[in-house]
Design an enzyme around this catalytic site. Structure first.
Site, PDB file in Angstrom:
ATOM      1  CG  ASP A 155       4.066  -3.964  -1.405  1.00  0.00           C
ATOM      2  OD1 ASP A 155       4.464  -4.980  -2.013  1.00  0.00           O
ATOM      3  OD2 ASP A 155       2.872  -3.633  -1.353  1.00  0.00           O
ATOM      4  CG  ASP A 157       0.728  -6.311  -4.126  1.00  0.00           C
ATOM      5  OD1 ASP A 157       1.456  -5.524  -3.492  1.00  0.00           O
ATOM      6  OD2 ASP A 157      -0.514  -6.358  -3.975  1.00  0.00           O
ATOM      7  CG  ASP A 173       1.317  -7.783  -0.586  1.00  0.00           C
ATOM      8  OD1 ASP A 173       1.897  -6.727  -0.913  1.00  0.00           O
ATOM      9  OD2 ASP A 173       0.142  -8.037  -0.902  1.00  0.00           O
ATOM     10  CB  SER A 216      -0.459  -4.504   1.173  1.00  0.00           C
ATOM     11  OG  SER A 216       0.152  -4.073  -0.009  1.00  0.00           O
TER      12      SER A 216
END
Length: 443
Positions: A241, A245, A243, A102
């Site tokens: 960010d 999400d 990833d 992440s």
């Protein structure tokens, strides 16, 4: 039963240190494969990843582990976490796997999973996997080994899905938008989504090299976005960010809007269109100004524990659609099964285009309350919950704050710290109250 490997969002750590090692990840995939084959004779698993250099190694380990358990693998390449969730459902796969840490820097990585419906998996499923990890591997015979293939148009399919959530009677023509991909999983996707809807796009943070993910760019470092928006005289800035999400947005003046404000806009846009929004879910950290503004509009507000999985649990329990965190994890369950930074941004832009107003104008008189956070280091063995002095001080502060402020005390899950957060209309009052409580803990 306590989980040994799984945290609140899969398994995460520093690459090369347990559990993020190639041998463990291979065993993990084998164990997951065995769990899947208890209910399905020939499962298929999708694997996506972000842009960390370690993703190649971990992808190979996962592929080998799944194939050795008789599970077929479809490799998606770099793809946002919500993209993997979407394709898992769209491709009728048995499971989706994401290789990502992440918003963390490149030395970290992690593995998380999505069900066939594109949702986070239950604690019971994770415990079943951990139990299988403790058993010796059972290799299938050569005729039963799984196969691996690539889905070459994974990114294109996800781009079309994102665009489908934007109102078909609207476009982004005439808007200049800076898109910051955090050198992460959306680097080749996010600019195309907004460009294909008509916007002029300036891309930053879209040149990954395996080592620069989240480095001074993206949702956790919005300074780069603010600078680019001002320099290019853009209308909006969108930061994701690693990833994709998580979302942060900036307007033409360089003002930053967090997830609490975006959640309010998502609710308001639906109310303006005459939709019913019975309630929404935030977290213990959601700004009180947003709670009061929603309640004044007849929308019930419920706080979940910090973490998007807990927000999702509350939404599903109540049958509601909208929820999120100040960090930028936002959920619109009629659009997607999980948090999606791109789809959240499109919902905000849809509200702006439809109304002809800016984000600031749509927020109107909703001004976030000042928050003061003080971290207090606990002494070894200190039982803060049993402190009568702290209980009395807490009661006094809550009485002083009344209905227009709040006090939150919670222990850190990773360090011997007590986090004291006070929110009030007046910043000086918030700071003074937080220090009073912190001093009581220290005494």
């Amino acid at each position: 039963m306590t989980r040994k490997y799984f945290g609140t969002d899969g398994i995460r750590g520093t690459v090369g240190q347990p559990p993020i090692t190639p041998d463990f990840v291979l065993r993990l995939a084998h164990a997951v494969g065995r769990v899947l084959r208890r209910v399905e004779s020939r499962p298929t698993v999708l694997i996506g990843k972000d842009t960390r250099i370690s993703g190649y190694m971990l992808e190979s380990a996962l592929e080998s582990g799944f194939n050795s358990a008789g599970v077929d693998v479809v490799l998606l390449g770099p793809l946002p976490t919500p993209g993997v969730a979407y394709l898992t459902r769209a491709q009728r796969a048995s499971l989706g796997v994401v290789i990502s840490a992440s918003h963390n820097a490149y030395p970290d990585n992690g593995i998380k999973f999505f069900s066939a419906q594109g949702t986070k998996l239950s604690d019971e499923w994770e415990l079943a996997v951990e139990a299988a990890l403790e058993e010796p591997p059972v290799w299938v015979d050569s005729a039963t080994l799984g196969k691996a293939r690539r889905l070459d148009d994974a990114a294109g399919r996800y781009i079309e899905f994102c665009k489908s959530t934007f109102a078909h009677d609207l476009t982004l023509k005439g808007l200049k938008i800076v898109v910051d991909g955090a050198h992460g999983a959306a680097y080749h996707i996010a600019p195309k989504v907004f460009h294909e809807l008509g916007a002029e796009v300036i891309a930053i943070g879209c040149a990954p090299d395996g080592l620069n993910i989240n480095h001074e760019v993206g949702a956790t470092h919005p300074e780069a976005l603010i600078t680019a928006v001002k320099a290019n005289q853009a209308d909006y800035g969108i930061a994701l960010d690693g990833d994709a999400d998580r979302l942060q947005m900036v307007d033409a003046d360089g003002r930053l809007f967090n997830g609490d404000e975006v959640l309010f806009l998502m609710v308001s846009e639906r109310l303006a269109r005459g939709e019913k929004v019975p309630g929404t879910v935030g977290t213990l950290m959601t700004n009180m100004a947003v709670e009061l503004a929603l309640k004044s509009r007849g929308v019930e507000f419920v706080r979940a524990k910090v973490g998007d999985r807990y927000v999702l649990e509350e939404l599903e329990k109540r049958g509601w659609l909208l929820g999120g965190e100040g960090s930028g994890h936002l959920l619109a369950l009629d659009k997607h099964t999980t948090g999606d930074g791109l789809i959240s941004a499109l919902q905000v832009l849809q509200a702006c285009v439809r109304s002809g107003k800016t984000i600031a104008q749509l927020l109107g008189d909703v001004v976030l309350f000042p928050q003061t956070l003080v971290n207090v280091r606990l002494k070894p063995g200190q039982d803060w919950k049993a402190s009568e002095k702290l209980a009395l001080e807490t009661k006094a502060v809550e009485a002083e704050l009344g209905d227009t402020g709040r006090l939150l005390i919670r222990a850190s899950g990773t360090e011997p710290l007590l986090r004291v957060m006070v929110e009030a209309r007046d910043a000086r009052q918030a700071k003074a109250c937080a220090e009073r409580v912190a001093d009581t803990v220290r005494s």
